[in-house]
Motif scaffolding. Structure first.
Motif, PDB file in Angstrom:
ATOM      1  N   TYR A 132       0.822  -1.208   0.000  1.00  0.00           N
ATOM      2  CA  TYR A 132       0.000   0.000   0.000  1.00  0.00           C
ATOM      3  C   TYR A 132       0.860   1.264   0.000  1.00  0.00           C
ATOM      4  N   VAL A 133       2.168   1.110   0.149  1.00  0.00           N
ATOM      5  CA  VAL A 133       3.147   2.155  -0.170  1.00  0.00           C
ATOM      6  C   VAL A 133       4.138   1.494  -1.125  1.00  0.00           C
ATOM      7  N   PRO A 134       4.254   1.979  -2.352  1.00  0.00           N
ATOM      8  CA  PRO A 134       5.041   1.275  -3.362  1.00  0.00           C
ATOM      9  C   PRO A 134       6.513   1.123  -2.979  1.00  0.00           C
ATOM     10  N   ARG A 135       7.092  -0.007  -3.376  1.00  0.00           N
ATOM     11  CA  ARG A 135       8.511  -0.251  -3.101  1.00  0.00           C
ATOM     12  C   ARG A 135       9.391   0.769  -3.812  1.00  0.00           C
ATOM     13  N   PHE A 136       9.045   1.152  -5.043  1.00  0.00           N
ATOM     14  CA  PHE A 136       9.878   2.117  -5.760  1.00  0.00           C
ATOM     15  C   PHE A 136       9.942   3.439  -5.005  1.00  0.00           C
ATOM     16  N   TYR A 137       8.823   3.806  -4.342  1.00  0.00           N
ATOM     17  CA  TYR A 137       8.780   5.049  -3.582  1.00  0.00           C
ATOM     18  C   TYR A 137       9.677   4.947  -2.345  1.00  0.00           C
ATOM     19  N   LEU A 138       9.588   3.838  -1.621  1.00  0.00           N
ATOM     20  CA  LEU A 138      10.416   3.670  -0.429  1.00  0.00           C
ATOM     21  C   LEU A 138      11.904   3.663  -0.774  1.00  0.00           C
ATOM     22  N   LYS A 139      12.252   3.189  -1.963  1.00  0.00           N
ATOM     23  CA  LYS A 139      13.654   3.194  -2.377  1.00  0.00           C
ATOM     24  C   LYS A 139      14.222   4.605  -2.450  1.00  0.00           C
ATOM     25  N   LEU A 140      13.349   5.577  -2.694  1.00  0.00           N
ATOM     26  CA  LEU A 140      13.801   6.968  -2.777  1.00  0.00           C
ATOM     27  C   LEU A 140      14.269   7.490  -1.418  1.00  0.00           C
ATOM     28  N   PHE A 141      13.918   6.788  -0.339  1.00  0.00           N
ATOM     29  CA  PHE A 141      14.331   7.156   1.013  1.00  0.00           C
ATOM     30  C   PHE A 141      15.320   6.150   1.598  1.00  0.00           C
ATOM     31  N   SER A 142      15.802   5.235   0.787  1.00  0.00           N
ATOM     32  CA  SER A 142      16.597   4.117   1.288  1.00  0.00           C
ATOM     33  C   SER A 142      18.030   4.527   1.598  1.00  0.00           C
ATOM     34  N   ILE A 143      18.716   3.642   2.292  1.00  0.00           N
ATOM     35  CA  ILE A 143      20.111   3.853   2.664  1.00  0.00           C
ATOM     36  C   ILE A 143      21.000   3.447   1.493  1.00  0.00           C
ATOM     37  N   LEU A 144      21.841   4.356   1.079  1.00  0.00           N
ATOM     38  CA  LEU A 144      22.759   4.101  -0.031  1.00  0.00           C
ATOM     39  C   LEU A 144      23.919   3.216   0.449  1.00  0.00           C
ATOM     40  N   PRO A 145      24.586   2.465  -0.450  1.00  0.00           N
ATOM     41  CA  PRO A 145      24.394   2.506  -1.907  1.00  0.00           C
ATOM     42  C   PRO A 145      23.443   1.426  -2.440  1.00  0.00           C
ATOM     43  N   LYS A 146      23.099   0.430  -1.619  1.00  0.00           N
ATOM     44  CA  LYS A 146      22.353  -0.725  -2.136  1.00  0.00           C
ATOM     45  C   LYS A 146      20.874  -0.431  -2.368  1.00  0.00           C
ATOM     46  N   LYS A 147      20.313   0.524  -1.640  1.00  0.00           N
ATOM     47  CA  LYS A 147      18.904   0.899  -1.757  1.00  0.00           C
ATOM     48  C   LYS A 147      17.949  -0.249  -1.426  1.00  0.00           C
ATOM     49  N   VAL A 158      -4.282   9.031  -5.062  1.00  0.00           N
ATOM     50  CA  VAL A 158      -4.507   7.599  -4.867  1.00  0.00           C
ATOM     51  C   VAL A 158      -3.686   7.090  -3.682  1.00  0.00           C
ATOM     52  N   GLN A 159      -2.436   7.540  -3.592  1.00  0.00           N
ATOM     53  CA  GLN A 159      -1.605   7.127  -2.465  1.00  0.00           C
ATOM     54  C   GLN A 159      -2.224   7.548  -1.131  1.00  0.00           C
ATOM     55  N   ALA A 160      -2.823   8.716  -1.103  1.00  0.00           N
ATOM     56  CA  ALA A 160      -3.458   9.189   0.129  1.00  0.00           C
ATOM     57  C   ALA A 160      -4.609   8.294   0.570  1.00  0.00           C
ATOM     58  N   ALA A 161      -5.261   7.631  -0.388  1.00  0.00           N
ATOM     59  CA  ALA A 161      -6.465   6.841  -0.084  1.00  0.00           C
ATOM     60  C   ALA A 161      -6.206   5.353   0.084  1.00  0.00           C
ATOM     61  N   ARG A 162      -5.035   4.855  -0.314  1.00  0.00           N
ATOM     62  CA  ARG A 162      -4.855   3.412  -0.463  1.00  0.00           C
ATOM     63  C   ARG A 162      -4.184   2.712   0.716  1.00  0.00           C
ATOM     64  N   ILE A 220      11.328  12.936   6.073  1.00  0.00           N
ATOM     65  CA  ILE A 220      11.061  11.531   6.368  1.00  0.00           C
ATOM     66  C   ILE A 220       9.725  11.149   5.744  1.00  0.00           C
ATOM     67  N   THR A 221       9.444   9.842   5.731  1.00  0.00           N
ATOM     68  CA  THR A 221       8.160   9.378   5.201  1.00  0.00           C
ATOM     69  C   THR A 221       7.631   8.266   6.111  1.00  0.00           C
ATOM     70  N   SER A 222       6.558   7.594   5.686  1.00  0.00           N
ATOM     71  CA  SER A 222       5.935   6.624   6.584  1.00  0.00           C
ATOM     72  C   SER A 222       5.040   5.659   5.821  1.00  0.00           C
ATOM     73  N   ASP A 223       4.299   4.842   6.585  1.00  0.00           N
ATOM     74  CA  ASP A 223       3.337   3.908   5.998  1.00  0.00           C
ATOM     75  C   ASP A 223       2.011   4.594   5.663  1.00  0.00           C
ATOM     76  N   ASN A 224       1.943   5.902   5.868  1.00  0.00           N
ATOM     77  CA  ASN A 224       0.789   6.718   5.469  1.00  0.00           C
ATOM     78  C   ASN A 224       1.335   8.080   5.043  1.00  0.00           C
ATOM     79  N   PRO A 225       2.035   8.135   3.897  1.00  0.00           N
ATOM     80  CA  PRO A 225       2.946   9.254   3.622  1.00  0.00           C
ATOM     81  C   PRO A 225       2.327  10.567   3.169  1.00  0.00           C
TER      82      PRO A 225
END
Length: 348
Positions: free
Chosen positions: A9-24, A100-104, A176-181
């Motif tokens: 319900y929060v896309p993986r591609f989106y969470l990668k944008l906040f991930s720890i480098l370099p492996k993401k 859509v992200q706000a509602a899903r 920062i972000t969250s499970d309800n971003p």
């Protein structure tokens, strides 16, 4: 056909944008339920449930198509620090993806269930037969997340008049972000002490904040009510740590169970935000009610039940947001909802 069991319900591609480098592949995770920090948690196991939307693959397939387009748009926004032109398809896709992200999310599904139970509890107080029938009964709508999305699709057009700008963070503190971003707020109606729902898609003064990565945030807003930076600026740069801290506090409060960041956010900083958020998170978040009784004839009466989600109130102040002259002079209409572009006469 691959099984669509694990539904994020929060896309993986989106969470990668906040991930720890370099492996993401990892995130710093703040678990609010037990007040603990996981310095490097696996990204792929966050913000999902099995068959969260439906066992049929059509919904997940639609999300996959939307997310593929949106991923490219967000990467380009991060690269250029510019939004798509309003006349471009990417502009509409970005707005649609954000709403859509706000509602899903799971939080929104739980909120819908809570609202339904609150409504039935209120109704049963005025009907003894119904109260007896509903005693010890809890309503749990199947596929509530899907129901939320259906409601959204019927009203999403009401939000396309919102202006959009990018907020670029030039401080050492990351977004920062969250499970309800996606965060909704309304500084205007908060100042006006408007009592009921303030963050519906057609609400006057609506603001929507969506962090895209630790340095960039999308802001959608009612341009008749707010001036965000200079009128011609599409990208706003802020060096004010108070701006970032206020938006991060709002993210903590808006989140459900977990907050995500990269390793730029220190443990001390996250714990400070959590401590500040506690007084807001512990406040009731179930919908409010208002009842009005009118006698129709002997031994009968009618009841009007009005319901809305309780809004977050942190007295939000942002250095780049000012109210317009129109907003400063505006008088509330007296209706339960203050609507953008409203032509209803004020209630005397």
């Amino acid at each position: 056909m691959a099984d669509k069991k694990k539904q994020h319900y929060v896309p993986r591609f989106y969470l990668k944008l906040f991930s720890i480098l370099p492996k993401k592949t990892q995130l710093k995770i703040y678990n609010k339920s037990n007040n603990t920090i996981i310095p490097q948690g696996p990204l792929k196991t966050q913000a999902y449930e099995n068959y969260f939307y439906d066992k049929k693959p059509e919904i997940e397939n639609s999300f996959a198509e939307l997310e593929a387009k949106s991923a490219n748009i967000l990467k380009e926004i991060i690269r250029t620090q510019n939004l798509p032109n309003k006349k471009e398809e990417d502009y509409v896709t970005l707005w649609f993806f954000t709403l859509v992200q706000a509602a899903r999310t799971k939080f929104m599904a739980i909120s819908m269930d809570n609202m339904m139970n609150n409504l039935f509890d209120t109704v049963s107080k005025h009907d003894k037969n119904l109260k007896n029938a509903l005693e010890n009964t809890t309503f749990n709508q199947q596929n509530t997340a899907l129901l939320n999305l259906k409601f959204l699709l019927k009203s999403i057009h009401k939000a396309f008049d919102l202006e959009g700008k990018l907020i670029v963070n030039e401080t050492q503190k990351p977004f920062i972000t969250s499970d309800n971003p996606v965060m909704k707020y309304n500084q205007f109606l908060e100042r006006k002490a408007h009592p009921s729902g303030r963050t519906g898609l057609s609400s006057k003064g609506l603001q929507i904040f969506y962090p895209i990565n630790p340095k960039v945030l999308l802001m959608l807003f009612d341009s008749k009510v707010y001036k965000v930076g200079n009128r011609k600026q599409k990208t706003i740069y802020t060096k004010e740590e108070k701006d970032i801290e206020s938006l991060n506090l709002l993210q903590f409060i808006n989140s459900d169970k977990v907050v995500f960041s990269n390793d730029q956010a220190s443990d001390i900083y996250l714990k400070k935000l959590y401590t500040r958020s506690k007084k807001f998170c512990d406040a009731p978040r179930i919908a409010g009610n208002e009842t009005k009784t009118k006698n129709i004839e002997e031994n009968t009466h009618s009841v009007l039940i009005s319901q809305w989600s309780k809004e977050i109130e942190i007295n939000l102040k942002l250095s780049f947001v000012k109210e317009t002259t129109y907003a400063k002079k505006y008088e509330l209409t007296g209706y339960l909802a203050e609507i953008r572009n409203d032509d209803r006469p004020p209630i005397k």
